[in-house]
Design a protein around this motif. Structure first.
Motif, PDB file in Angstrom:
ATOM      1  N   ILE A   5      32.829  46.660  39.247  1.00  0.00           N
ATOM      2  CA  ILE A   5      32.672  45.657  38.193  1.00  0.00           C
ATOM      3  C   ILE A   5      31.267  45.092  38.319  1.00  0.00           C
ATOM      4  CG2 ILE A   5      33.439  43.439  37.278  1.00  0.00           C
ATOM      5  CD1 ILE A   5      36.229  44.080  38.303  1.00  0.00           C
ATOM      6  N   VAL A   6      30.533  45.127  37.229  1.00  0.00           N
ATOM      7  CA  VAL A   6      29.147  44.664  37.213  1.00  0.00           C
ATOM      8  C   VAL A   6      29.078  43.298  36.530  1.00  0.00           C
ATOM      9  CG1 VAL A   6      26.809  45.176  36.415  1.00  0.00           C
ATOM     10  CG2 VAL A   6      28.312  47.043  37.171  1.00  0.00           C
ATOM     11  N   ASP A   7      28.586  42.318  37.265  1.00  0.00           N
ATOM     12  CA  ASP A   7      28.338  40.972  36.740  1.00  0.00           C
ATOM     13  C   ASP A   7      27.045  41.065  35.934  1.00  0.00           C
ATOM     14  OD1 ASP A   7      27.626  38.320  36.313  1.00  0.00           O
ATOM     15  OD2 ASP A   7      27.913  37.703  38.394  1.00  0.00           O
ATOM     16  N   GLY A   8      27.189  41.300  34.636  1.00  0.00           N
ATOM     17  CA  GLY A   8      26.030  41.554  33.783  1.00  0.00           C
ATOM     18  C   GLY A   8      24.965  40.483  33.876  1.00  0.00           C
ATOM     19  N   ALA A   9      25.364  39.224  33.819  1.00  0.00           N
ATOM     20  CA  ALA A   9      24.388  38.142  33.857  1.00  0.00           C
ATOM     21  C   ALA A   9      23.631  38.123  35.180  1.00  0.00           C
ATOM     22  CB  ALA A   9      25.093  36.801  33.628  1.00  0.00           C
ATOM     23  N   ASN A  10      24.317  38.364  36.270  1.00  0.00           N
ATOM     24  CA  ASN A  10      23.685  38.311  37.580  1.00  0.00           C
ATOM     25  C   ASN A  10      22.771  39.509  37.803  1.00  0.00           C
ATOM     26  OD1 ASN A  10      23.880  38.643  40.835  1.00  0.00           O
ATOM     27  ND2 ASN A  10      23.936  36.500  40.167  1.00  0.00           N
ATOM     28  N   VAL A  11      23.192  40.682  37.358  1.00  0.00           N
ATOM     29  CA  VAL A  11      22.360  41.875  37.525  1.00  0.00           C
ATOM     30  C   VAL A  11      21.095  41.743  36.681  1.00  0.00           C
ATOM     31  CG1 VAL A  11      22.217  44.365  37.109  1.00  0.00           C
ATOM     32  CG2 VAL A  11      24.251  43.403  38.191  1.00  0.00           C
ATOM     33  N   VAL A  12      21.239  41.363  35.423  1.00  0.00           N
ATOM     34  CA  VAL A  12      20.067  41.188  34.553  1.00  0.00           C
ATOM     35  C   VAL A  12      19.152  40.110  35.126  1.00  0.00           C
ATOM     36  CG1 VAL A  12      19.362  40.306  32.288  1.00  0.00           C
ATOM     37  CG2 VAL A  12      21.119  42.069  32.442  1.00  0.00           C
ATOM     38  N   GLY A  13      19.744  39.031  35.603  1.00  0.00           N
ATOM     39  CA  GLY A  13      18.952  37.928  36.134  1.00  0.00           C
ATOM     40  C   GLY A  13      18.330  38.171  37.491  1.00  0.00           C
ATOM     41  N   SER A  14      18.650  39.313  38.122  1.00  0.00           N
ATOM     42  CA  SER A  14      18.121  39.586  39.460  1.00  0.00           C
ATOM     43  C   SER A  14      16.653  40.000  39.454  1.00  0.00           C
ATOM     44  CB  SER A  14      18.961  40.656  40.158  1.00  0.00           C
ATOM     45  OG  SER A  14      18.786  41.922  39.541  1.00  0.00           O
ATOM     46  N   GLY A  71      34.715  33.286  27.802  1.00  0.00           N
ATOM     47  CA  GLY A  71      34.099  32.058  28.307  1.00  0.00           C
ATOM     48  C   GLY A  71      33.099  32.435  29.382  1.00  0.00           C
ATOM     49  N   GLU A  72      33.303  31.884  30.559  1.00  0.00           N
ATOM     50  CA  GLU A  72      32.428  32.183  31.697  1.00  0.00           C
ATOM     51  C   GLU A  72      32.669  33.606  32.195  1.00  0.00           C
ATOM     52  OE1 GLU A  72      30.038  30.288  33.174  1.00  0.00           O
ATOM     53  OE2 GLU A  72      30.346  28.869  31.535  1.00  0.00           O
ATOM     54  N   GLY A  73      31.601  34.333  32.430  1.00  0.00           N
ATOM     55  CA  GLY A  73      31.720  35.689  32.953  1.00  0.00           C
ATOM     56  C   GLY A  73      32.409  35.727  34.301  1.00  0.00           C
ATOM     57  N   ASP A  74      32.135  34.732  35.148  1.00  0.00           N
ATOM     58  CA  ASP A  74      32.754  34.695  36.474  1.00  0.00           C
ATOM     59  C   ASP A  74      34.277  34.647  36.377  1.00  0.00           C
ATOM     60  OD1 ASP A  74      30.146  34.608  37.323  1.00  0.00           O
ATOM     61  OD2 ASP A  74      30.339  32.712  38.413  1.00  0.00           O
ATOM     62  N   ASP A  75      34.784  33.851  35.448  1.00  0.00           N
ATOM     63  CA  ASP A  75      36.237  33.756  35.292  1.00  0.00           C
ATOM     64  C   ASP A  75      36.837  35.100  34.893  1.00  0.00           C
ATOM     65  OD1 ASP A  75      36.056  31.049  35.896  1.00  0.00           O
ATOM     66  OD2 ASP A  75      36.119  30.409  33.798  1.00  0.00           O
ATOM     67  N   GLU A  76      36.149  35.806  34.017  1.00  0.00           N
ATOM     68  CA  GLU A  76      36.635  37.120  33.579  1.00  0.00           C
ATOM     69  C   GLU A  76      36.577  38.128  34.727  1.00  0.00           C
ATOM     70  OE1 GLU A  76      38.420  39.878  31.278  1.00  0.00           O
ATOM     71  OE2 GLU A  76      38.113  37.776  30.729  1.00  0.00           O
ATOM     72  N   ILE A  77      35.528  38.086  35.521  1.00  0.00           N
ATOM     73  CA  ILE A  77      35.402  39.000  36.660  1.00  0.00           C
ATOM     74  C   ILE A  77      36.531  38.757  37.652  1.00  0.00           C
ATOM     75  CG2 ILE A  77      33.969  39.578  38.669  1.00  0.00           C
ATOM     76  CD1 ILE A  77      31.523  39.038  36.748  1.00  0.00           C
ATOM     77  N   VAL A  78      36.823  37.492  37.945  1.00  0.00           N
ATOM     78  CA  VAL A  78      37.926  37.167  38.858  1.00  0.00           C
ATOM     79  C   VAL A  78      39.245  37.676  38.283  1.00  0.00           C
ATOM     80  CG1 VAL A  78      39.254  35.281  39.895  1.00  0.00           C
ATOM     81  CG2 VAL A  78      36.752  35.227  39.957  1.00  0.00           C
ATOM     82  N   ALA A  79      39.467  37.470  37.000  1.00  0.00           N
ATOM     83  CA  ALA A  79      40.710  37.930  36.371  1.00  0.00           C
ATOM     84  C   ALA A  79      40.836  39.450  36.445  1.00  0.00           C
ATOM     85  CB  ALA A  79      40.771  37.462  34.918  1.00  0.00           C
ATOM     86  N   ALA A 109      37.943  42.032  47.217  1.00  0.00           N
ATOM     87  CA  ALA A 109      36.869  42.787  46.560  1.00  0.00           C
ATOM     88  C   ALA A 109      35.673  42.934  47.498  1.00  0.00           C
ATOM     89  CB  ALA A 109      36.430  42.081  45.288  1.00  0.00           C
ATOM     90  N   ALA A 110      35.094  44.128  47.506  1.00  0.00           N
ATOM     91  CA  ALA A 110      33.840  44.363  48.225  1.00  0.00           C
ATOM     92  C   ALA A 110      32.695  43.893  47.324  1.00  0.00           C
ATOM     93  CB  ALA A 110      33.688  45.845  48.545  1.00  0.00           C
ATOM     94  N   ILE A 111      31.579  43.539  47.928  1.00  0.00           N
ATOM     95  CA  ILE A 111      30.431  43.043  47.184  1.00  0.00           C
ATOM     96  C   ILE A 111      29.227  43.944  47.457  1.00  0.00           C
ATOM     97  CG2 ILE A 111      28.883  41.076  46.793  1.00  0.00           C
ATOM     98  CD1 ILE A 111      31.858  40.544  46.068  1.00  0.00           C
ATOM     99  N   THR A 112      28.482  44.233  46.399  1.00  0.00           N
ATOM    100  CA  THR A 112      27.229  44.961  46.535  1.00  0.00           C
ATOM    101  C   THR A 112      26.166  44.193  45.766  1.00  0.00           C
ATOM    102  OG1 THR A 112      26.173  47.141  46.368  1.00  0.00           O
ATOM    103  CG2 THR A 112      27.609  46.485  44.531  1.00  0.00           C
ATOM    104  N   GLY A 113      24.928  44.342  46.178  1.00  0.00           N
ATOM    105  CA  GLY A 113      23.839  43.606  45.548  1.00  0.00           C
ATOM    106  C   GLY A 113      23.562  44.059  44.125  1.00  0.00           C
ATOM    107  N   PRO A 114      23.036  43.156  43.299  1.00  0.00           N
ATOM    108  CA  PRO A 114      22.815  43.468  41.895  1.00  0.00           C
ATOM    109  C   PRO A 114      21.623  44.379  41.621  1.00  0.00           C
ATOM    110  CG  PRO A 114      22.052  41.256  42.355  1.00  0.00           C
ATOM    111  CD  PRO A 114      22.726  41.755  43.605  1.00  0.00           C
TER     112      PRO A 114
END
Length: 121
Positions: A5-14, A71-79, A109-114
């Motif tokens: 799952i890619v957090d679009g806002a965070n990846v673009v903002g990186s 709404g918030e992207g974070d909420d959707e990612i968690v869901a 969930a595992a985490i990888t850098g944006p």
């Protein structure tokens, strides 16, 4: 199934490449880069929010699933992570958002850098 799952806002903002002047265009470039990439996942999901939603249609295109967060992207990612974890999938999230990471850790969930997923990489 292995899902990214890619957090679009965070990846673009990186990467400070002027994305804030054209959020829809930045989302479109991210989508195109993800669709062209060869990733070690069975499924790749891009979550976009706000103005970025105008740059990419929701649904499955080019083997990439795009979700418009209502709404918030974070909420959707968690869901999304919660549903996938309950299904038994192996979920990785591309983000550096510490608040989001704290919410995802209990879900396994595992985490990888944006930056590995930024279209300008």
């Amino acid at each position: 199934m292995k899902v990214l799952i890619v957090d679009g806002a965070n990846v673009v903002g990186s990467v400070p490449d002027g994305w804030w002047r054209d959020r829809a265009g930045a989302a479109s470039r991210l989508h195109d880069g993800l669709a062209r990439g060869q990733w070690p996942y069975d499924q790749v999901v891009l979550v976009v929010e706000g103005q970025a939603r105008k740059g990419v249609e929701a649904g499955v295109t080019d083997g990439l699933t795009t979700i418009h967060a209502p709404g918030e992207g974070d909420d959707e990612i968690v869901a999304q992570c919660r549903v996938l974890a309950e299904r038994g999938d192996d979920v990785t999230v591309a983000t550096a958002d510490r608040g989001l990471i704290a919410r995802l850790t209990p879900l396994g969930a595992a985490i990888t850098g944006p930056r590995d997923f930024h279209p300008g990489r």
